[in-house]
Design an enzyme around this catalytic site. Sequence first.
Site, PDB file in Angstrom:
ATOM      1  N   THR A  42     -33.908 -73.291  56.322  1.00 19.94           N
ATOM      2  CA  THR A  42     -33.491 -72.555  55.294  1.00 19.94           C
ATOM      3  C   THR A  42     -32.243 -71.693  55.664  1.00 19.94           C
ATOM      4  O   THR A  42     -31.981 -71.268  56.748  1.00 19.94           O
ATOM      5  CB  THR A  42     -34.472 -71.863  54.593  1.00 19.94           C
ATOM      6  OG1 THR A  42     -34.072 -71.399  53.318  1.00 19.94           O
ATOM      7  CG2 THR A  42     -34.982 -70.407  55.451  1.00 19.94           C
ATOM      8  N   SER A  72     -38.431 -74.422  52.385  1.00 16.29           N
ATOM      9  CA  SER A  72     -39.345 -74.425  51.503  1.00 16.29           C
ATOM     10  C   SER A  72     -39.671 -75.906  50.873  1.00 16.29           C
ATOM     11  O   SER A  72     -40.685 -76.392  50.463  1.00 16.29           O
ATOM     12  CB  SER A  72     -39.474 -73.417  50.511  1.00 16.29           C
ATOM     13  OG  SER A  72     -38.302 -73.644  49.633  1.00 16.29           O
ATOM     14  N   GLU A  73     -38.355 -76.578  50.631  1.00 19.27           N
ATOM     15  CA  GLU A  73     -38.389 -77.935  50.144  1.00 19.27           C
ATOM     16  C   GLU A  73     -38.992 -78.963  51.545  1.00 19.27           C
ATOM     17  O   GLU A  73     -39.166 -80.167  50.657  1.00 19.27           O
ATOM     18  CB  GLU A  73     -36.949 -78.112  49.971  1.00 19.27           C
ATOM     19  CG  GLU A  73     -36.482 -77.489  48.255  1.00 19.27           C
ATOM     20  CD  GLU A  73     -35.392 -77.848  47.820  1.00 19.27           C
ATOM     21  OE1 GLU A  73     -34.610 -78.203  48.724  1.00 19.27           O
ATOM     22  OE2 GLU A  73     -35.008 -77.814  46.679  1.00 19.27           O
ATOM     23  N   HIS A 155     -31.726 -81.205  39.324  1.00 22.54           N
ATOM     24  CA  HIS A 155     -31.661 -80.696  40.727  1.00 22.54           C
ATOM     25  C   HIS A 155     -30.773 -81.625  41.478  1.00 22.54           C
ATOM     26  O   HIS A 155     -29.651 -81.062  41.970  1.00 22.54           O
ATOM     27  CB  HIS A 155     -33.106 -80.760  41.006  1.00 22.54           C
ATOM     28  CG  HIS A 155     -33.594 -80.030  42.501  1.00 22.54           C
ATOM     29  ND1 HIS A 155     -34.587 -79.433  42.804  1.00 22.54           N
ATOM     30  CD2 HIS A 155     -32.509 -79.717  43.524  1.00 22.54           C
ATOM     31  CE1 HIS A 155     -34.455 -78.981  44.280  1.00 22.54           C
ATOM     32  NE2 HIS A 155     -33.157 -79.216  44.516  1.00 22.54           N
TER      33      HIS A 155
END
Length: 278
Positions: A42, A72-73, A155
Amino acid sequence: MPNAAEDICEIGRRLYSRGFTAANDGNISMRLDQERILCTPTMTSKGFMNPDDLCVVDMDGEQISGHKRRSSEVKLHLEIYRQREDVNSVVHCHPPHATAFAVAREAIPQCVLPEVEIFLGEVPIAKYETPGSQAFSNSVVPYVKHCNVIVLANHGTVSFGTTPELAFWYTDILDAYCKVLLLAQPLGPLQYIPDDKCKELLTYKQEWGYSDLRIYGPDAGCNVCGHQSFRGHWKEANVDRRAFADRQETASANSNVSLSSADIERIAEKVVAKLKTQ
Ligand SMILES: [Zn+2]
């Protein structure tokens, strides 16, 4: 695994140079073995990563190694690896032209460019969920077994394949296609490839070993361009054809064939709906 890490860094550079990942956007991963996934960290630009920036996580997303924190994805990636044993790499990013379709929730037209039919086929749009949540990971489940790239509503995109290169290609092909569609839109209605010619493309696709619901799915062999295997999910994702008329509508507008009463009813409904929004 020095090559896996180098491969991920190389795909990161391509994503950044293509404008698919602004700032620290996007993430890339690769399956190391049954229990371990190598992934990007990240808060790091994907265009300027070194192999030792990468993290290793287990199949629950717990970080095993790496001095930076994993994205986190990565949970979205893990769900794809769980659903698809054949997949060894996942690429998630925000390519602008495909993301334009994601924010308008405009269904991606089919039967427009031959290469797109061969390499992608029908491209679904998964419903919007908060990035990083379990619901976000689950949003791809209805589609992931039947395609190699998914548009994520409001997104971006996620694509997957046997190698990082292939996973990247599917996004690259989709974004180039979406760019052509957006350039063509002011010029007038799309002209679609006729159904019999699309069936020819599916025959090649089958010969080359590519999977496609329009070859193997429950309605295989019917009207290729009107097939829309994922239409059942359009409502929950608020996806529709708003900017690009579907093939049938374009065909009717271009010919003098008389309309059936069902056609007239459908068009009348659309006109009334349009008038109500004005
Ligand atoms: Zn994202």
